[in-house]
Design a protein around this motif. Sequence first.
Motif, PDB file in Angstrom:
ATOM      1  N   UNK A  49       3.333   4.637   1.769  1.00  0.00           N
ATOM      2  CA  UNK A  49       3.822   3.652   0.805  1.00  0.00           C
ATOM      3  C   UNK A  49       3.186   2.306   1.106  1.00  0.00           C
ATOM      4  N   UNK A  50       3.080   1.497   0.067  1.00  0.00           N
ATOM      5  CA  UNK A  50       2.615   0.118   0.215  1.00  0.00           C
ATOM      6  C   UNK A  50       3.729  -0.761  -0.337  1.00  0.00           C
ATOM      7  N   UNK A  51       4.237  -1.633   0.481  1.00  0.00           N
ATOM      8  CA  UNK A  51       5.342  -2.469   0.022  1.00  0.00           C
ATOM      9  C   UNK A  51       5.126  -3.920   0.431  1.00  0.00           C
ATOM     10  N   UNK A  52       5.780  -4.782  -0.310  1.00  0.00           N
ATOM     11  CA  UNK A  52       5.731  -6.219  -0.042  1.00  0.00           C
ATOM     12  C   UNK A  52       6.789  -6.545   1.009  1.00  0.00           C
ATOM     13  N   UNK A  53       6.354  -7.077   2.136  1.00  0.00           N
ATOM     14  CA  UNK A  53       7.288  -7.351   3.229  1.00  0.00           C
ATOM     15  C   UNK A  53       8.349  -8.373   2.828  1.00  0.00           C
ATOM     16  N   UNK A  54       7.981  -9.331   1.987  1.00  0.00           N
ATOM     17  CA  UNK A  54       8.919 -10.395   1.634  1.00  0.00           C
ATOM     18  C   UNK A  54      10.020  -9.926   0.692  1.00  0.00           C
ATOM     19  N   UNK A  55       9.716  -8.924  -0.158  1.00  0.00           N
ATOM     20  CA  UNK A  55      10.709  -8.442  -1.127  1.00  0.00           C
ATOM     21  C   UNK A  55      11.128  -6.999  -0.873  1.00  0.00           C
ATOM     22  N   UNK A  56      10.380  -6.300  -0.012  1.00  0.00           N
ATOM     23  CA  UNK A  56      10.582  -4.877   0.286  1.00  0.00           C
ATOM     24  C   UNK A  56      10.368  -4.005  -0.954  1.00  0.00           C
ATOM     25  N   UNK A  57       9.652  -4.534  -1.939  1.00  0.00           N
ATOM     26  CA  UNK A  57       9.390  -3.798  -3.172  1.00  0.00           C
ATOM     27  C   UNK A  57       8.250  -2.802  -2.965  1.00  0.00           C
ATOM     28  N   UNK A  58       8.428  -1.582  -3.500  1.00  0.00           N
ATOM     29  CA  UNK A  58       7.390  -0.556  -3.419  1.00  0.00           C
ATOM     30  C   UNK A  58       6.303  -0.872  -4.444  1.00  0.00           C
ATOM     31  N   UNK A  59       5.068  -1.075  -3.964  1.00  0.00           N
ATOM     32  CA  UNK A  59       3.964  -1.460  -4.836  1.00  0.00           C
ATOM     33  C   UNK A  59       2.970  -0.330  -5.080  1.00  0.00           C
ATOM     34  N   UNK A  60       2.927   0.635  -4.166  1.00  0.00           N
ATOM     35  CA  UNK A  60       1.957   1.714  -4.311  1.00  0.00           C
ATOM     36  C   UNK A  60       2.288   2.883  -3.405  1.00  0.00           C
TER      37      UNK A  60
END
Length: 318
Positions: A49-60
């Motif tokens: 998974x690829x996620x944004x550390x600041x929002x914990x949103x799954x990006x890829x």
Amino acid sequence: MNFTRKFNVLITEEISYSKLIQSLPKLEEFNVCYISDWSKVDSDYKYFSIRDESTDKLLGAFCLFFSKRKGMLHLSNPPFFQNCGLWIGSQGKNLYYQNSHQKKVLKSIAEFLSTYNWVNISFPPECIDMQPFYWEDFVCKVRYTYRLKTTEFRELNNASKGLKSSIKALKSKGISIHQTFDSQANYLLESSSLQGRKKVESDYFKKLLEVLKALETFSVVKAEVNQSAGVSCGVRVGDTFVYLFGGAEKTEGLSLGTASLYELISNELEANLQLIDFEGSMIPGVERYFRSFGAELTPFYNVTKEPAVLGVKKALNL
């Protein structure tokens, strides 16, 4: 082994299939990599998974296969799959933000892969931005598949005359059609798909078939006449039917492989399908056969990186 990598605010890390699908159920309808938990076939299949550390949103998300070649770690697509199943979440309708978002995610993947010495990975046709991989000194190449809209298949307006004649002749040859996966079908698929393959790949293939046969979205057709047969199989993924494997015995003046594939696709047309993906091959004879259906040539990208020691061996012709 720790597979987690952090680049800027994006984190690429290994994730279990169940957790990934729980976070994003629609992945099951996106790519063959997500229709089942392939890590059950072998633990060397790994999801990321690829996620944004600041929002914990799954990006890829994507799927890789880790193996050993010549004693070195090698990263590739899952065996017998066309690509790594890369999915990148959308980012609004503004083209600038869409491209910037995709660039950021792909840059993170390129930097993640650059930490390994031996990589050979392909991406879905929808992923066309290879700049981040060029920037990380990967070799980028184009490969091809064939895709056909189901409306085109119904009429075969763009198919070759030879294919149209073959299909017309098949209907008058007394061919029996079966939707069962028996020992003969299994033998034909293995004989066709495992030519020149190593034993370990043969084992993966057999396990792969066992998982596929248990899926409701998997289908197989065997065309038979005078004890000779041809078999084709594929799987529905969202609104796309993906052709996976086929094999046939030679029969004079009759293509049982064409019969089985034609019937296989015809049986799936009622499932609200939009597209048929032939999972194209770079082998000239196979390419010519898929082209005969009037399908559209569709490029996709492959990136490679080799250990320096392999370059030395090639230079010395070792």
